[in-house]
Scaffold this active site. Sequence first.
Site, mmCIF file in Angstrom:
data_model
loop_
_atom_site.group_PDB
_atom_site.id
_atom_site.type_symbol
_atom_site.label_atom_id
_atom_site.label_comp_id
_atom_site.label_asym_id
_atom_site.label_seq_id
_atom_site.Cartn_x
_atom_site.Cartn_y
_atom_site.Cartn_z
ATOM 1 C CD GLU A 8 3.897 -8.811 30.648
ATOM 2 O OE1 GLU A 8 3.179 -9.171 29.890
ATOM 3 O OE2 GLU A 8 4.381 -9.241 31.469
ATOM 4 C CG ASP A 33 5.430 -11.334 24.380
ATOM 5 O OD1 ASP A 33 4.826 -11.250 25.189
ATOM 6 O OD2 ASP A 33 5.992 -12.306 23.612
ATOM 7 C CG ASP A 55 -0.429 -9.147 28.971
ATOM 8 O OD1 ASP A 55 0.662 -9.453 28.220
ATOM 9 O OD2 ASP A 55 -0.471 -9.959 30.093
ATOM 10 C CG ASP A 93 -0.989 -10.710 33.923
ATOM 11 O OD1 ASP A 93 -0.869 -10.767 32.773
ATOM 12 O OD2 ASP A 93 0.153 -10.895 34.681
ATOM 13 C CB THR A 116 4.544 -15.349 26.742
ATOM 14 O OG1 THR A 116 3.955 -14.098 26.990
ATOM 15 C CG2 THR A 116 5.838 -15.433 25.912
ATOM 16 C CB ILE A 131 1.725 -12.154 23.941
ATOM 17 C CG1 ILE A 131 1.906 -11.704 22.493
ATOM 18 C CG2 ILE A 131 1.371 -13.656 24.028
ATOM 19 C CD1 ILE A 131 0.994 -12.103 21.351
ATOM 20 C CG ASP A 132 -2.642 -12.835 29.968
ATOM 21 O OD1 ASP A 132 -1.429 -13.048 30.481
ATOM 22 O OD2 ASP A 132 -3.809 -13.135 29.922
#
Length: 284
Positions: free
Chosen positions: A28, A5, A81, A230, A86, A83-84
Amino acid sequence: MTIADFGSQAIICKVIKERFPKDVIVAEEDSEELRSPSRVHLLEQVTRYVGTLIPDASPEKVCSWIDYSSHALQERFWTLDPIDGTKGFLRGDQYAIALALIEDGMVKLGVMACPNLYLEKGDPRGKRGCLFFALRGRGSFQTDLQGGDKTRLSVSKTDIPSKALLTESVEADHADHEFHQRLARSLGIESPPLRMDSQAKYGIVARGEATLYLRVPSPAEVGYKENIWDHAAGSIIAEEAGGKVTDALGNPLDFSSGIKMERNHGILVTNGILHDAVLKAMRM
Ligand code: AMP
Ligand code: MG
């Protein structure tokens, strides 16, 4: 948060800031956790990972790149994002790196990498690694992560609700699976839902593999408001492929009032043709 992330956000923010120095990036993460003395080891790992792409990365630089992000929206800004999904990433399932450009409240560009998603629809055992991208008015496309030929995407043409395939979150806290199931039954949907983490679900609808993506807030999380990062990239990818994206009440998505989509309740993505029928079934 994972090394991925932070590392992903550092690299992408640095590159955007170099190309578009005046643009705001609404991402994020921030570096607060990484700067805490108890997380030195994590910061070292992130720096090493970022260093494989940006050789002059240092712990201080990595934190400052991450902190290019701001949560104060402007007329034009990016959402990221890093890492959407996670949870999917940690499980070895689906996740996405999701970037979008918003101008005057409208998503103009969306780019979404899904390193673990199979390329050919309906072929989960096939080659993996998809890049989706869409530009407002210019269509929605998919390529592999090596930059191969691009394919134009279009949503499923089915107008028979019972033939629709529904996609939803894996995580039970993220959506009301029981409500989805009741709705599917009332529409006569025969196949079980395709559960998948991250905005990859928008890509699956865009390429005509699923017909509906439903995200009715879970009763365990009453009043949950969605984050703009998101949904921004995914929504334009579905729309430019001919899909329709609203909240679960049929309202347009609000990307301009803050990082939370305060005016929206859940999400509904369809091939367009079935949108009204699904909204109607939801109200019953
Ligand atoms: P998905 O992989 O589609 O389940 O969505 C992942 C995203 O769900 C994460 O990026 C979170 O921001 C978001 N999320 C976290 N908690 C909730 C919740 N209670 N309801 C809906 N989405 C959530
Ligand atoms: Mg996310």
